[in-house]
Scaffold this motif. Sequence first.
Motif, PDB file in Angstrom:
ATOM      1  N   TRP A 357      10.035 -13.148  44.553  1.00  0.00           N
ATOM      2  CA  TRP A 357      11.145 -13.732  44.046  1.00  0.00           C
ATOM      3  C   TRP A 357      11.843 -12.989  43.078  1.00  0.00           C
ATOM      4  N   ASP A 358      11.056 -12.290  42.177  1.00  0.00           N
ATOM      5  CA  ASP A 358      11.701 -11.266  41.157  1.00  0.00           C
ATOM      6  C   ASP A 358      12.526 -10.240  41.650  1.00  0.00           C
ATOM      7  N   ALA A 359      12.092  -9.930  42.787  1.00  0.00           N
ATOM      8  CA  ALA A 359      12.827  -8.712  43.401  1.00  0.00           C
ATOM      9  C   ALA A 359      14.210  -9.258  43.974  1.00  0.00           C
ATOM     10  N   VAL A 360      14.151 -10.520  44.550  1.00  0.00           N
ATOM     11  CA  VAL A 360      15.241 -11.287  45.195  1.00  0.00           C
ATOM     12  C   VAL A 360      16.323 -11.353  44.059  1.00  0.00           C
ATOM     13  N   LYS A 361      15.781 -11.943  43.055  1.00  0.00           N
ATOM     14  CA  LYS A 361      16.861 -12.233  41.886  1.00  0.00           C
ATOM     15  C   LYS A 361      17.392 -10.985  41.103  1.00  0.00           C
ATOM     16  N   ARG A 362      16.571 -10.094  41.418  1.00  0.00           N
ATOM     17  CA  ARG A 362      17.036  -8.961  40.598  1.00  0.00           C
ATOM     18  C   ARG A 362      18.228  -8.083  41.735  1.00  0.00           C
ATOM     19  N   GLY A 363      18.026  -8.671  42.874  1.00  0.00           N
ATOM     20  CA  GLY A 363      18.986  -7.943  43.922  1.00  0.00           C
ATOM     21  C   GLY A 363      18.474  -6.547  44.471  1.00  0.00           C
ATOM     22  N   ILE A 364      17.264  -6.258  44.403  1.00  0.00           N
ATOM     23  CA  ILE A 364      16.848  -4.836  44.978  1.00  0.00           C
ATOM     24  C   ILE A 364      17.122  -4.643  46.214  1.00  0.00           C
ATOM     25  N   PRO A 365      17.833  -3.570  46.642  1.00  0.00           N
ATOM     26  CA  PRO A 365      18.291  -3.514  48.053  1.00  0.00           C
ATOM     27  C   PRO A 365      17.240  -3.752  49.191  1.00  0.00           C
TER      28      PRO A 365
END
Length: 489
Positions: A357-365
């Motif tokens: 979820w951290d990766a999702v919220k940061r928008g990591i492609p």
Amino acid sequence: MENLALSDKKPRTAITPTREDDFPEWFQQVIKAADMAENSPVRGCMTIKPYGYALWENIVGIFDPQLKEYGIQNCSFPLLIPVSFLAKEAEHVDGFAKECAVVTHHRLKADGKGGLEPASPLEEPYVVRPTSETIIGEAMSRWIQSYRDLPMKLNQWGSVLRWEMRTRMFLRTSEFFWHEGHCAFEDNAGAVKDCLTILDMYERFFEDYLAFSGYKGIKTADERFPGADDTYAFEAMMQDGKALQAATTHNLGTNFAKSCGIKYQSKSGEETLAHTTSWAFSSRVIGAILMIHADDDGAIMPPRVAPQQIVILPVLKDDAVTPKIMEYCDTLAKDLKAQGYRVKLDDRDMRTPDKMWDAVKRGIPLRVEVGQREMEEGTVTHVRRDIGRDSKTAAPLAEFKSGVGAILDAIHDNLLEKSRSFTRDNTVEGKSVGDIDAHFKSGKIGFVKVPLEVLDDPAYEKVRSEYGLSSRVKPFEDEGRTVLVARAY
């Protein structure tokens, strides 16, 4: 293994409120969830955190070499500008007077009550630069003597201060980062060519790297930069249908040359005024990236400027195989970095779903998941942020490593096409003030394109005021015959 299905414990959305419920607040919550910036103790200013600043650094690192290829030289001018410099150009000072912060004293002294108070008034007050035309113009008046000194093409990266009353992070803060180009030419043709060349560079940069589209054109007189003969702009459409002025170029004619004394000796020996230009985009392009691409789960970063293009998530359950999985992930990260990709191996002591979820919220492609099964089979599981769980794919390790560039390009192309389609689908043709009124009265969003003469209709001012509209730009594609009318940031 841990259950990785985001939908198992997934709330309705990660960002509250949603775009539909409250777009301005959604935007601020996207910034917070991505850990990009926060409001600072200084009124109207923001602190850009490492993740947000890494995005700005990538933007600068890509665009600055393009400017140098065009012949621009970087320089740096003082943050403080004498008030007398600003006052030389009447229209310019009128345009910025309300936004200026003024320094009147040069030191502090104890007030005898445990506090401090200003001391030693300055002989002349200074303005904290809102823009640098006047102080760079003063330098050009000394540096330019002959036609041989032209063209002079300068740029500086830095920050400026405009005392905004209502501020929002990455949109309208009192202090913001930008680059500002300032050039001088022998004649108007050189100045116009410079403005259009830079505007084309902006368009290519926004489309090729930031993955958003928009309209190029020329501003109407009421939206023109103070002191300019003409202002050209790139206007982008946000997901709520509002316009954001992503970049501008200004043909300043000889206006600043007159006030600053920028003269040169022509080939025939005559003393001649130079023609100057200025142009810029700022850290508000980060706001554009978020408001164009993000969704109700958080940011979506265009891969070519993303602080982290790929995140690798080790899925750990059995302590006995943890070292082998970590070794597998570490080798993958090093191999991808060796290819030039920006990679994060998330080895934090956290639950895997929380990392996801951290990766999702940061928008990591691109998210890569590696558990015991992937390690034993020599594969990876990867997920594209732009299309989410539907893109979950298992691939042999070698195939993934050789094809990761194509995946990132596909993400970029998808984001750009979404922006382009959304902009065109929400630009409607109108013929009258009544068409503008009907569009916004119905609650529709986007731009209304009308013939330029519609703005001269006495009824336009009432409609403009009622809906908070402005003329954004006269699109080049219509050769100046039409104008886009919209709400704007």
